[in-house]
Design a protein around this motif. Structure first.
Motif, short mmCIF file in Angstrom:
data_model
loop_
_atom_site.label_atom_id
_atom_site.label_comp_id
_atom_site.label_asym_id
_atom_site.label_seq_id
_atom_site.Cartn_x
_atom_site.Cartn_y
_atom_site.Cartn_z
N LYS A 1 8.90 39.67 -18.15
CA LYS A 1 7.65 39.28 -18.79
C LYS A 1 7.90 37.99 -19.57
CE LYS A 1 6.10 42.20 -21.93
NZ LYS A 1 5.39 43.30 -22.62
N LYS A 2 6.98 37.02 -19.43
CA LYS A 2 7.07 35.77 -20.17
C LYS A 2 5.78 35.56 -20.95
CE LYS A 2 10.53 33.51 -17.44
NZ LYS A 2 10.97 32.27 -16.85
N LYS B 1 0.22 37.01 -22.47
CA LYS B 1 0.33 36.83 -23.92
C LYS B 1 0.01 38.15 -24.61
CE LYS B 1 -4.36 35.30 -24.93
NZ LYS B 1 -5.18 34.27 -25.55
N PRO B 2 0.49 38.31 -25.82
CA PRO B 2 0.20 39.54 -26.57
C PRO B 2 -1.30 39.69 -26.83
CG PRO B 2 1.97 38.28 -27.61
CD PRO B 2 1.39 37.42 -26.54
N GLY B 3 -1.77 40.94 -26.82
CA GLY B 3 -3.17 41.21 -27.11
C GLY B 3 -4.11 41.01 -25.94
N CYS B 4 -3.59 40.74 -24.77
CA CYS B 4 -4.39 40.50 -23.57
C CYS B 4 -4.48 41.81 -22.77
CB CYS B 4 -3.73 39.39 -22.73
SG CYS B 4 -4.34 39.22 -21.06
N PRO C 1 -3.53 37.18 -16.82
CA PRO C 1 -2.12 37.22 -16.46
C PRO C 1 -1.88 36.60 -15.09
CG PRO C 1 -3.11 39.35 -16.06
CD PRO C 1 -4.17 38.49 -16.71
N VAL C 2 -0.73 35.97 -14.97
CA VAL C 2 -0.31 35.37 -13.71
C VAL C 2 0.94 36.11 -13.26
CG1 VAL C 2 0.59 33.28 -12.61
CG2 VAL C 2 -1.26 33.10 -14.26
N VAL C 3 1.00 36.41 -11.98
CA VAL C 3 2.16 37.09 -11.41
C VAL C 3 2.85 36.14 -10.44
CG1 VAL C 3 2.97 39.05 -10.04
CG2 VAL C 3 1.03 39.33 -11.61
N LEU C 4 4.15 35.97 -10.67
CA LEU C 4 4.97 35.16 -9.78
C LEU C 4 5.93 36.09 -9.04
CD1 LEU C 4 6.06 32.45 -12.40
CD2 LEU C 4 4.03 32.42 -10.97
N VAL C 5 6.17 35.79 -7.78
CA VAL C 5 7.18 36.50 -7.01
C VAL C 5 8.20 35.46 -6.59
CG1 VAL C 5 7.70 37.84 -4.94
CG2 VAL C 5 5.58 38.29 -6.21
N ASP C 6 9.41 35.63 -7.07
CA ASP C 6 10.49 34.66 -6.82
C ASP C 6 10.07 33.25 -7.22
OD1 ASP C 6 12.11 36.73 -5.89
OD2 ASP C 6 11.52 36.41 -3.81
N GLY C 7 9.34 33.13 -8.33
CA GLY C 7 8.95 31.83 -8.87
C GLY C 7 7.70 31.23 -8.28
N GLU C 8 7.14 31.86 -7.26
CA GLU C 8 5.92 31.34 -6.62
C GLU C 8 4.73 32.17 -7.06
OE1 GLU C 8 5.75 28.67 -4.52
OE2 GLU C 8 7.88 28.36 -4.89
N ILE D 1 3.18 33.14 -22.77
CA ILE D 1 2.76 31.73 -22.76
C ILE D 1 2.67 31.14 -24.16
CG2 ILE D 1 1.51 31.89 -20.57
CD1 ILE D 1 -1.10 31.68 -22.28
N THR D 2 2.59 31.98 -25.18
CA THR D 2 2.53 31.44 -26.54
C THR D 2 3.90 30.97 -27.01
OG1 THR D 2 2.87 33.56 -27.69
CG2 THR D 2 0.59 32.97 -27.11
N GLN D 3 4.94 31.31 -26.26
CA GLN D 3 6.30 30.91 -26.61
C GLN D 3 6.86 29.84 -25.69
OE1 GLN D 3 7.76 32.28 -29.43
NE2 GLN D 3 5.71 33.15 -29.63
N ASP D 4 6.07 29.39 -24.72
CA ASP D 4 6.56 28.44 -23.73
C ASP D 4 5.46 27.42 -23.43
OD1 ASP D 4 7.11 27.22 -21.11
OD2 ASP D 4 8.66 28.76 -20.86
N GLU D 5 5.65 26.20 -23.91
CA GLU D 5 4.63 25.15 -23.76
C GLU D 5 4.29 24.84 -22.31
OE1 GLU D 5 4.37 20.51 -24.93
OE2 GLU D 5 5.06 21.85 -26.53
#
Length: 89
Positions: free
Chosen positions: A46-47, A20-23, A64-71, A49-53
């Motif tokens: 980059k996604k 999220k912004p400001g993090c 922050p969370v890091v996904l690799v190929d969705g995992e 979280i304030t724009q995606d419920e």
């Protein structure tokens, strides 16, 4: 059929940074991801979280969370060596 697991080409991988912004941790993670993906030729996005419920519900305590190929690969801090290894570099 081979029993050996084939390594994927880093260029075929997708790294997603959920934050999220400001993090400040998200900014740190973005720097690591940008450098590692740039080095290996992997794609990243980059996604926010304030724009995606759904992302907010799932990850708000871990950003922050890091996904690799969705995992999920990592959260809070990103280790460049571990990310490089996950991408096959």
């Amino acid at each position: 059929m081979s029993l050996l697991r084939r390594r994927k080409n880093p260029a075929d991988r997708l790294v997603t940074l959920v934050g999220k912004p400001g993090c400040h941790l998200c900014d740190d993670a973005e720097s690591v991801i940008s450098a590692v993906c740039g080095e290996l030729g992997a794609r990243w996005e980059k996604k926010d979280i304030t724009q995606d419920e759904e992302l907010h519900r799932k990850y708000w305590e871990q950003i922050p969370v890091v996904l690799v190929d969705g995992e999920q690969h990592d959260f809070w801090r990103v280790d460049p060596a571990r990310l490089r290894k996950a991408l096959g570099g």
